[in-house]
Design a protein around this motif. Structure first.
Motif, PDB file in Angstrom:
ATOM      1  N   GLU A  41       0.837  -1.213   0.000  1.00  0.00           N
ATOM      2  CA  GLU A  41       0.000   0.000   0.000  1.00  0.00           C
ATOM      3  C   GLU A  41       0.869   1.258   0.000  1.00  0.00           C
ATOM      4  O   GLU A  41       0.575   2.220  -0.708  1.00  0.00           O
ATOM      5  CB  GLU A  41      -0.944  -0.003   1.200  1.00  0.00           C
ATOM      6  N   ALA A  44       2.349   1.671  -3.454  1.00  0.00           N
ATOM      7  CA  ALA A  44       1.347   2.173  -4.393  1.00  0.00           C
ATOM      8  C   ALA A  44       1.130   3.679  -4.205  1.00  0.00           C
ATOM      9  O   ALA A  44       1.002   4.416  -5.179  1.00  0.00           O
ATOM     10  CB  ALA A  44       0.035   1.417  -4.216  1.00  0.00           C
ATOM     11  N   ASP A  45       1.119   4.131  -2.951  1.00  0.00           N
ATOM     12  CA  ASP A  45       0.994   5.570  -2.683  1.00  0.00           C
ATOM     13  C   ASP A  45       2.167   6.335  -3.282  1.00  0.00           C
ATOM     14  O   ASP A  45       1.989   7.396  -3.886  1.00  0.00           O
ATOM     15  CB  ASP A  45       0.915   5.837  -1.180  1.00  0.00           C
ATOM     16  N   TYR A  47       3.977   5.424  -5.804  1.00  0.00           N
ATOM     17  CA  TYR A  47       3.877   5.351  -7.261  1.00  0.00           C
ATOM     18  C   TYR A  47       2.932   6.424  -7.802  1.00  0.00           C
ATOM     19  O   TYR A  47       3.206   7.073  -8.791  1.00  0.00           O
ATOM     20  CB  TYR A  47       3.394   3.958  -7.674  1.00  0.00           C
ATOM     21  N   VAL A  48       1.801   6.616  -7.141  1.00  0.00           N
ATOM     22  CA  VAL A  48       0.771   7.542  -7.628  1.00  0.00           C
ATOM     23  C   VAL A  48       1.097   8.995  -7.278  1.00  0.00           C
ATOM     24  O   VAL A  48       0.759   9.902  -8.029  1.00  0.00           O
ATOM     25  CB  VAL A  48      -0.604   7.146  -7.044  1.00  0.00           C
ATOM     26  N   GLU A  58      -5.972   8.465 -10.992  1.00  0.00           N
ATOM     27  CA  GLU A  58      -4.923   8.015 -10.078  1.00  0.00           C
ATOM     28  C   GLU A  58      -5.283   6.675  -9.446  1.00  0.00           C
ATOM     29  O   GLU A  58      -4.421   5.844  -9.199  1.00  0.00           O
ATOM     30  CB  GLU A  58      -4.649   9.062  -9.006  1.00  0.00           C
ATOM     31  N   TYR A  59      -6.585   6.457  -9.213  1.00  0.00           N
ATOM     32  CA  TYR A  59      -7.035   5.182  -8.651  1.00  0.00           C
ATOM     33  C   TYR A  59      -6.717   4.039  -9.616  1.00  0.00           C
ATOM     34  O   TYR A  59      -6.198   3.008  -9.215  1.00  0.00           O
ATOM     35  CB  TYR A  59      -8.534   5.232  -8.350  1.00  0.00           C
ATOM     36  N   ARG A  62      -3.052   3.368  -9.673  1.00  0.00           N
ATOM     37  CA  ARG A  62      -2.661   2.678  -8.438  1.00  0.00           C
ATOM     38  C   ARG A  62      -3.029   1.208  -8.510  1.00  0.00           C
ATOM     39  O   ARG A  62      -2.241   0.336  -8.136  1.00  0.00           O
ATOM     40  CB  ARG A  62      -3.354   3.356  -7.259  1.00  0.00           C
TER      41      ARG A  62
END
Length: 70
Positions: A41, A44-45, A47-48, A58-59, A62
């Protein structure tokens, strides 16, 4: 830091030379599976965060990243 002596066995060719590393260099290494699952998680944060995606995109970015991570 200079590499003047012989390199240990298994050292990548690029790391064997006597080229100094910059003081502010960031060294990256692969994550093992446990680390990747634990930090997925947060990764992923990260990365976005730098993307300039429109709201909602963005979702999807992600989710795509998380699918590729596993």
């Amino acid at each position: 830091m200079r590499c003047d002596g012989p390199a240990p066995a298994g050292t990548p060719a690029a790391a064997r030379g006597s080229t100094p590393f910059p003081a502010n260099a960031v060294r990256l290494r692969r994550l093992n599976r446990w680390q990747a699952e634990t930090l997925r998680e947060d990764l992923a944060d990260l990365y976005v965060e730098p993307s300039r995606a429109r709201p909602g995109e963005e979702y999807r970015g992600r989710e795509t990243f998380l699918r590729r991570l596993t």
